[in-house]
Design a protein around this motif. Sequence first.
Motif, PDB file in Angstrom:
ATOM      1  N   ILE A   1      -8.168  -2.137   0.588  1.00  0.00           N
ATOM      2  CA  ILE A   1      -7.264  -1.951  -0.551  1.00  0.00           C
ATOM      3  C   ILE A   1      -6.670  -3.309  -0.918  1.00  0.00           C
TER       4      ILE A   1
ATOM      5  N   ILE B   1       0.840  -1.203   0.000  1.00  0.00           N
ATOM      6  CA  ILE B   1       0.000   0.000   0.000  1.00  0.00           C
ATOM      7  C   ILE B   1       0.872   1.249   0.000  1.00  0.00           C
TER       8      ILE B   1
ATOM      9  N   TYR C   1       0.741   4.054  -2.845  1.00  0.00           N
ATOM     10  CA  TYR C   1       0.490   5.458  -2.507  1.00  0.00           C
ATOM     11  C   TYR C   1       1.544   6.365  -3.145  1.00  0.00           C
TER      12      TYR C   1
ATOM     13  N   PRO D   1      -5.172   3.739  -4.294  1.00  0.00           N
ATOM     14  CA  PRO D   1      -5.354   3.931  -2.849  1.00  0.00           C
ATOM     15  C   PRO D   1      -5.953   5.269  -2.446  1.00  0.00           C
TER      16      PRO D   1
END
Length: 238
Positions: free
Chosen positions: A177, A129, A133, A218
């Motif tokens: 996510i 993640i 990002y 995300p």
Amino acid sequence: MEIGYLEFGECPICLETTPGTREHVPPQSIGGNVMTRTCEPCNSKFGSLYEPHLQTWYNGSTGHIRISSGDVLGRRHGGEYLVRETVDGKPVLFSTGYVDPSFQQMLLKGKFEITYPLFDDVAFRLAAIKTAYLAACLFLKMVPRTDNADALRAELVAARDHPGDGVFALSPFLESIRVRRTAANPVPGEIAFVQMLHADDSITYAISFNRVFSVDWPLDPILLVPPGQPDNLSETSK
């Protein structure tokens, strides 16, 4: 979408105003390139606590093993083993990485102890993640200031500062996510923005890395729409 190296003048994760370390996206251990700068704590803490688990998942490996034996002092490097299957489903191990010269000697003695890190599903997801990002910020050419972006950054910073001996619990937001593997041949260094068409005909968006894995977009879906353009994102993707 083409993306290149970009500095934001602040750490995209914690917003520290002196991002002094080079950041690979995805991590260097899985073929990433230097794409931006982050602060030293965000870079080093994620690099030591979480990204090794993403590497283990990416490679399908045991992680780095250690071996010890009464005849040889100390624990020695045993390399890393890739876990694969034969066509009939039988597991096969392939050795890779540096192996201490004493490794074979220890095995032949017949009495030894081998240790290896347990795979951490939470740590691997946090690293994936964080990588997605940073890629999203590079796509957007900015560090967004929205409620979702603020919430995501807050959780990444909390994970960064979490004690290494504790268990970090993913929030429902981070749990939502998704991280997926693909069956394509790897293309190291490739980062792509992709549309995901699902079995129920719904559409979502994701960021693909090396064509090996993808992570759901995300941030807020509305950020994908250029200013002045109609919002044509599906209701499902919102």
